[in-house]
Design a protein around this motif. Structure first.
Motif, mmCIF file in Angstrom:
data_model
loop_
_atom_site.group_PDB
_atom_site.id
_atom_site.type_symbol
_atom_site.label_atom_id
_atom_site.label_comp_id
_atom_site.label_asym_id
_atom_site.label_seq_id
_atom_site.Cartn_x
_atom_site.Cartn_y
_atom_site.Cartn_z
ATOM 1 N N ILE A 216 66.011 -13.312 157.642
ATOM 2 C CA ILE A 216 64.929 -14.546 157.966
ATOM 3 C C ILE A 216 65.294 -14.378 159.563
ATOM 4 N N SER B 202 62.462 -13.840 162.519
ATOM 5 C CA SER B 202 62.525 -15.119 163.364
ATOM 6 C C SER B 202 63.902 -15.928 163.715
ATOM 7 N N CYS C 154 63.007 -19.486 162.839
ATOM 8 C CA CYS C 154 63.081 -19.774 161.324
ATOM 9 C C CYS C 154 64.414 -19.775 160.778
ATOM 10 N N ALA D 52 65.773 -23.101 161.612
ATOM 11 C CA ALA D 52 65.139 -24.080 160.708
ATOM 12 C C ALA D 52 65.687 -24.334 159.311
ATOM 13 N N THR D 53 65.779 -22.994 158.768
ATOM 14 C CA THR D 53 66.568 -22.859 157.383
ATOM 15 C C THR D 53 67.926 -23.660 157.409
ATOM 16 N N SER E 189 61.788 -26.715 155.076
ATOM 17 C CA SER E 189 62.178 -26.616 156.335
ATOM 18 C C SER E 189 61.767 -24.957 157.010
ATOM 19 N N LEU E 190 61.873 -24.398 156.302
ATOM 20 C CA LEU E 190 61.190 -22.785 156.576
ATOM 21 C C LEU E 190 59.771 -22.809 156.634
#
Length: 64
Positions: free
Chosen positions: A18, A22, A25, A28-29, A63-64
């Motif tokens: 991931i 990004s 991203c 966020a994960t 969240s992703l």
């Protein structure tokens, strides 16, 4: 597709993938999984469930 694999190494590899796509991203994960895990701890969820990552999996995807 969604895969549930109870192995920290697989989680690191997926997060790295991931992150290659990004870094935002990936962040966020991690944040989503952290919030889910913190919620589990605050709600006194069974330690086995927390240890398997069950409480962090869905928030990470959301969240992703």
């Amino acid at each position: 597709e969604i895969f549930v694999v109870n192995d920290p190494l697989v989680g690191v590899l997926l997060l790295a993938g991931i992150g290659c796509y990004s870094p935002g991203c990936a962040g966020a994960t991690i944040l989503g999984a952290s919030v889910g895990t913190a919620t589990a701890v605050a709600m006194s969820a069974p330690a086995a469930e927390i240890g398997m990552g069950l409480w962090g999996f869905n928030p990470a995807l959301t969240s992703l």
